[in-house]
Design an enzyme around this catalytic site. Structure first.
Site, mmCIF file in Angstrom:
data_model
loop_
_atom_site.group_PDB
_atom_site.id
_atom_site.type_symbol
_atom_site.label_atom_id
_atom_site.label_comp_id
_atom_site.label_asym_id
_atom_site.label_seq_id
_atom_site.Cartn_x
_atom_site.Cartn_y
_atom_site.Cartn_z
ATOM 1 N N ASP A 95 12.014 33.028 4.587
ATOM 2 C CA ASP A 95 12.167 32.209 3.276
ATOM 3 C C ASP A 95 12.990 33.195 2.711
ATOM 4 O O ASP A 95 13.355 34.194 2.830
ATOM 5 C CB ASP A 95 11.001 31.812 2.896
ATOM 6 C CG ASP A 95 10.061 30.859 3.608
ATOM 7 O OD1 ASP A 95 10.809 29.672 4.097
ATOM 8 O OD2 ASP A 95 8.781 30.866 3.643
ATOM 9 N N TYR B 29 5.124 40.423 12.180
ATOM 10 C CA TYR B 29 5.477 40.567 10.621
ATOM 11 C C TYR B 29 4.738 41.642 9.964
ATOM 12 O O TYR B 29 3.484 41.974 10.546
ATOM 13 C CB TYR B 29 5.050 39.265 10.006
ATOM 14 C CG TYR B 29 6.044 38.105 10.106
ATOM 15 C CD1 TYR B 29 7.243 37.895 9.302
ATOM 16 C CD2 TYR B 29 5.986 37.245 11.176
ATOM 17 C CE1 TYR B 29 8.090 36.859 9.527
ATOM 18 C CE2 TYR B 29 6.967 36.268 11.496
ATOM 19 C CZ TYR B 29 7.905 36.046 10.600
ATOM 20 O OH TYR B 29 8.707 35.236 10.733
#
Length: 255
Positions: free
Chosen positions: A53, A113
């Site tokens: 994003d 992540y």
């Protein structure tokens, strides 16, 4: 033409995300525009492991596209990096794709992540845009304990964005560790794949535990509710980094 695998890093600030959009510059556009300089002006279509994003960074994003046969790995890396200037995107490694069927997205067996929270009173100067600044003291051990209730295969409806387009909310979370490193709280998450905003929603929820606003057991209750409103807020994109993507057949040589 030859299909190439690329390992990329980028600073997510200033981009609308990975995917091309009409309202701003994307990482995909920067890469494909640079690649077009090597393809006689034709813009190749890229495939990516994770469509990050706006504001989300990457240290180990993986993409693939087709480039002329005459180029070797070094030439691919150097040429793309030259043509992507001055944008904060870089090819770290380039290698021929393992096979015609290999896909950065669908061949991946794991994604990792990392989320960083700067936990101090003073605002960040050197790391602004790369951490979530939280002033209230956070109890990292309590956050870690709560995080363990999310491990395994579950319906993660409570932790996915309302705009998530995945066909199923079922995901298997392999790792969700929380630890303190000085003033920084480090959250590390690993899974084969994640739902849209899943990591950021889990971080936002765990922050409530760290602040003492939620008891540890409430995270498991939020998961069981299968309702986005039952979990915490979405953490900002600043602190999130796509660290690595794993494959059974890794296209990149390891020293």
């Amino acid at each position: 033409m030859r299909r190439w695998a690329l390992r990329l890093e980028y600073d997510g600030r200033g981009f609308v995300g990975w995917q091309r959009q009409e309202n701003g510059l994307s990482v995909q556009e920067v890469l494909e525009t640079a690649a077009s300089r090597l393809c006689g002006g034709d813009v190749p279509d890229s495939v990516v492991a994770g469509r990050t994003d706006a504001g989300v960074h990457a240290a180990g994003q993986v993409a693939a596209l087709e480039l002329p046969d005459r180029l070797d790995a070094r030439a691919v890396r150097e040429a793309l990096n030259f043509h992507m200037k001055p944008h904060a995107v870089a090819v770290i490694e380039a290698a021929p794709a393992p096979s015609a069927a290999w896909s950065p997205r669908f061949s991946a067996i794991g994604r990792a992540y990392r989320y960083l929270i700067l936990n101090r009173s003073a605002r960040p100067a050197l790391r602004d845009g790369f951490v979530w600044h939280v002033k209230a003291p956070l109890d990292a051990p309590a956050m870690h304990e709560a995080a363990q209730s999310l491990l395994g295969r579950h319906d993660f409806t409570s932790f996915r964005a309302s705009s998530c387009q995945a066909n199923s909310p079922l995901r298997t979370l392999d790792r969700l560790d929380v630890r303190r490193d000085g003033e920084t709280v480090v959250i590390e998450a690993e899974a084969r794949s994640f739902l849209h905003h899943q990591v950021r929603n889990m971080v936002g929820t765990l922050k409530l535990v760290g602040e003492g606003r939620w008891r540890v057991g409430r995270v498991a209750e939020a998961l069981a509710a299968r309702d986005r409103s039952a979990a915490g807020p979405t953490a900002p994109p600043d602190g999130l980094v796509l660290v690595a993507v794993r494959y059974e057949v890794d296209p990149f040589p390891r020293n």
